[in-house]
Write an enzyme that holds these catalytic residues in place. Structure first.
Site, PDB file in Angstrom:
ATOM      1  N   SER A 126       2.940  -4.750  -4.095  1.00 38.38           N
ATOM      2  CA  SER A 126       3.170  -4.542  -5.534  1.00 38.38           C
ATOM      3  C   SER A 126       3.999  -5.694  -6.061  1.00 38.38           C
ATOM      4  CB  SER A 126       3.951  -3.227  -5.729  1.00 38.38           C
ATOM      5  OG  SER A 126       4.431  -3.104  -7.045  1.00 38.38           O
TER       6      SER A 126
ATOM      7  N   TYR B  88      10.935   2.995  -3.925  1.00 40.39           N
ATOM      8  CA  TYR B  88       9.560   2.480  -4.022  1.00 40.39           C
ATOM      9  C   TYR B  88       9.549   0.970  -3.784  1.00 40.39           C
ATOM     10  CZ  TYR B  88       4.964   1.321  -5.951  1.00 40.39           C
ATOM     11  OH  TYR B  88       3.680   0.832  -6.119  1.00 40.39           O
TER      12      TYR B  88
HETATM   13  N1  LIG Z   1      -1.208   1.303 -10.288  1.00 40.12           N
HETATM   14  C1  LIG Z   1      -0.290   0.332 -10.254  1.00 40.12           C
HETATM   15  O1  LIG Z   1       0.286  -0.054 -11.293  1.00 40.12           O
HETATM   16  C2  LIG Z   1       0.016  -0.352  -8.968  1.00 40.12           C
HETATM   17  C3  LIG Z   1      -0.368   0.165  -7.750  1.00 40.12           C
HETATM   18  N2  LIG Z   1       0.022  -0.457  -6.596  1.00 40.12           N
HETATM   19  C4  LIG Z   1      -0.324   0.083  -5.290  1.00 40.12           C
HETATM   20  O2  LIG Z   1      -1.717   0.227  -5.204  1.00 40.12           O
HETATM   21  C5  LIG Z   1      -2.036   1.215  -4.233  1.00 40.12           C
HETATM   22  C6  LIG Z   1      -3.109   2.131  -4.790  1.00 40.12           C
HETATM   23  O3  LIG Z   1      -2.574   2.860  -5.865  1.00 40.12           O
HETATM   24  P1  LIG Z   1      -3.360   3.181  -7.211  1.00 40.12           P
HETATM   25  O4  LIG Z   1      -4.785   2.944  -7.037  1.00 40.12           O
HETATM   26  O5  LIG Z   1      -2.636   2.523  -8.307  1.00 40.12           O
HETATM   27  O6  LIG Z   1      -3.015   4.734  -7.372  1.00 40.12           O
HETATM   28  P2  LIG Z   1      -3.864   6.066  -7.187  1.00 40.12           P
HETATM   29  O7  LIG Z   1      -2.861   7.160  -7.277  1.00 40.12           O
HETATM   30  O8  LIG Z   1      -5.026   6.077  -8.099  1.00 40.12           O
HETATM   31  O9  LIG Z   1      -4.401   5.934  -5.698  1.00 40.12           O
HETATM   32  C7  LIG Z   1      -3.607   6.212  -4.588  1.00 40.12           C
HETATM   33  C8  LIG Z   1      -4.533   6.470  -3.423  1.00 40.12           C
HETATM   34  O10 LIG Z   1      -3.741   6.677  -2.246  1.00 40.12           O
HETATM   35  C9  LIG Z   1      -4.135   7.898  -1.652  1.00 40.12           C
HETATM   36  N3  LIG Z   1      -3.013   8.520  -0.992  1.00 40.12           N
HETATM   37  C10 LIG Z   1      -1.813   8.831  -1.511  1.00 40.12           C
HETATM   38  N4  LIG Z   1      -1.049   9.428  -0.580  1.00 40.12           N
HETATM   39  C11 LIG Z   1      -1.798   9.484   0.548  1.00 40.12           C
HETATM   40  C12 LIG Z   1      -1.584   9.980   1.844  1.00 40.12           C
HETATM   41  N5  LIG Z   1      -0.439  10.570   2.182  1.00 40.12           N
HETATM   42  N6  LIG Z   1      -2.566   9.867   2.754  1.00 40.12           N
HETATM   43  C13 LIG Z   1      -3.762   9.291   2.414  1.00 40.12           C
HETATM   44  N7  LIG Z   1      -4.013   8.799   1.212  1.00 40.12           N
HETATM   45  C14 LIG Z   1      -3.047   8.901   0.290  1.00 40.12           C
HETATM   46  C15 LIG Z   1      -4.686   8.752  -2.774  1.00 40.12           C
HETATM   47  O11 LIG Z   1      -5.645   9.668  -2.270  1.00 40.12           O
HETATM   48  P3  LIG Z   1      -5.429  11.226  -2.025  1.00 40.12           P
HETATM   49  O12 LIG Z   1      -4.481  11.734  -3.062  1.00 40.12           O
HETATM   50  O13 LIG Z   1      -6.812  11.777  -2.144  1.00 40.12           O
HETATM   51  O14 LIG Z   1      -4.889  11.320  -0.635  1.00 40.12           O
HETATM   52  C16 LIG Z   1      -5.383   7.705  -3.616  1.00 40.12           C
HETATM   53  O15 LIG Z   1      -6.669   7.467  -3.126  1.00 40.12           O
HETATM   54  C17 LIG Z   1      -0.721   1.909  -3.892  1.00 40.12           C
HETATM   55  O16 LIG Z   1      -0.236   1.412  -2.661  1.00 40.12           O
HETATM   56  C18 LIG Z   1       0.206   1.477  -5.024  1.00 40.12           C
HETATM   57  O17 LIG Z   1       1.565   1.475  -4.639  1.00 40.12           O
HETATM   58  C19 LIG Z   1       0.734  -1.622  -6.611  1.00 40.12           C
HETATM   59  C20 LIG Z   1       1.105  -2.167  -7.781  1.00 40.12           C
HETATM   60  C21 LIG Z   1       0.773  -1.601  -9.051  1.00 40.12           C
HETATM   61  O1  LIG Z   2       3.712  -0.799  -8.179  1.00 41.52           O
HETATM   62  C1  LIG Z   2       3.838  -0.637  -9.387  1.00 41.52           C
HETATM   63  C2  LIG Z   2       3.993  -1.811 -10.216  1.00 41.52           C
HETATM   64  S1  LIG Z   2       4.576  -1.422 -11.731  1.00 41.52           S
HETATM   65  O2  LIG Z   2       3.691  -0.406 -12.338  1.00 41.52           O
HETATM   66  O3  LIG Z   2       5.940  -0.898 -11.563  1.00 41.52           O
HETATM   67  O4  LIG Z   2       4.573  -2.668 -12.509  1.00 41.52           O
END
Ligand SMILES: NC(=O)C1=CN([C@@H]2O[C@H](COP(=O)(O)OP(=O)(O)OC[C@H]3O[C@@H](n4cnc5c(N)ncnc54)[C@H](OP(=O)(O)O)[C@@H]3O)[C@@H](O)[C@H]2O)C=CC1
Ligand SMILES: O=CCS(=O)(=O)O
Length: 248
Positions: free
Chosen positions: A140, A153
């Site tokens: 991130s 986080y």
């Molecule tokens: N959105 C943003 O602004 C940003 C996101 N990120 C990172 O991107 C990645 C994806 O997130 P994003 O697509 O945004 O968010 P979403 O919440 O849309 O996706 C998260 C995914 O992770 C899965 N997940 C969560 N917990 C678990 C678990 N315990 N076991 C297995 N799967 C899990 C969820 O599936 P399910 O619930 O079905 O298990 C889901 O598919 C994350 O690592 C996030 O930190 C980084 C920077 C910015």
């Molecule tokens: O991982 C999350 C990035 S932000 O939404 O805090 O910019």
């Protein structure tokens, strides 16, 4: 270039993981999809198999469950391993440290750090043996900076970045490439994992403020595709992508 390869995507049931599954399937990549919401994975697999003719295997799993992830790793190895790991599953229940939400701190550490390590452990030795592979960890913008309420986080994402860079150095001699993707705000379900009502409302209000244009999951899927399709002598070690409007 990627046609016929196999990629394991964690967190494939929504957001960035789902978009990456679509992007890679379009390129003819066979998939292993992991998340906890089985019904979402089943629907996505059916759609991608029908649309692109790729093979999609499902491993419904909580990435923070070490024994389960070890079994997933064994199953993947039995099927001949994967060429690519998109280590994406993550959660963001942020809150001020003073609110003492210890269970949520542990959840973030378990999913965002341990889950990432369990997935690496499940595929890395196979990649090293085959002298080929690409591990893409989704950290991130919070891997490079922090902000109020995001202490734990950001701590987990700093850890992912450190793990990625260490792994990259160690993996050079095995011909395995490592990329750390650092997105800013992306329009996904991630803020729904915030349980502190005031913080959740503030994050959503900030992300979806009128006139502000944040990233879409496809933007990150395209960045991942870029990293995966560089010539073999290039390692895209880090990609830091933010919306123009995002200062920090
Ligand atoms: N959105 C943003 O602004 C940003 C996101 N990120 C990172 O991107 C990645 C994806 O997130 P994003 O697509 O945004 O968010 P979403 O919440 O849309 O996706 C998260 C995914 O992770 C899965 N997940 C969560 N917990 C678990 C678990 N315990 N076991 C297995 N799967 C899990 C969820 O599936 P399910 O619930 O079905 O298990 C889901 O598919 C994350 O690592 C996030 O930190 C980084 C920077 C910015
Ligand atoms: O991982 C999350 C990035 S932000 O939404 O805090 O910019």
């Amino acid at each position: 270039m990627l046609q016929g390869k196999t990629a394991w995507i964690t967190g494939a049931s929504s957001g960035i993981g789902e978009a990456t599954a679509r992007r890679l399937a379009k390129e003819g990549v066979n998939l292993v999809l992991t998340a906890r919401r089985e019904e979402k994975l089943v629907a996505l697999a059916a759609e991608l198999e029908a649309k692109y003719g790729v093979a999609v295997a499902l491993e419904v799993a909580d990435v923070s469950d070490r024994p389960v992830m070890e079994v997933v790793g064994e199953k993947i190895a039995e099927r001949g391993g994967v060429d690519i790991l998109i280590n994406n599953a993550g959660t963001m229940p942020i809150s001020p440290i003073l609110s003492g939400r210890v269970d949520e701190w542990e959840q973030m550490i378990d999913v965002n750090i341990k889950g990432v390590l369990y997935a690496i452990n499940a595929v890395y030795s196979g990649m090293a043996e085959r002298k080929s592979g690409h591990i893409v960890n989704i950290s991130s913008i919070a891997a490079r900076q922090t902000y109020q309420s995001a202490g734990v986080y950001a701590g987990t994402k700093h850890a992912v970045r450190a793990i990625s860079d260490t792994l990259r150095k160690e993996a050079i001699r095995f011909g395995v490439r490592v990329t750390d993707i650092q997105p800013g705000a992306v329009a996904t379900e991630l803020p729904d994992s915030i349980n502190h009502p005031k913080i959740r409302d503030a994050v959503k209000a900030n992300m979806y403020a009128e006139g502000s244009e944040i990233l879409q999951p496809d933007d990150i899927a395209n960045a991942i595709y870029y990293a995966l399709t560089q010539p073999a002598y290039i390692d895209v070690s880090e990609l830091h992508i933010r919306p123009v409007i995002q200062e920090d």
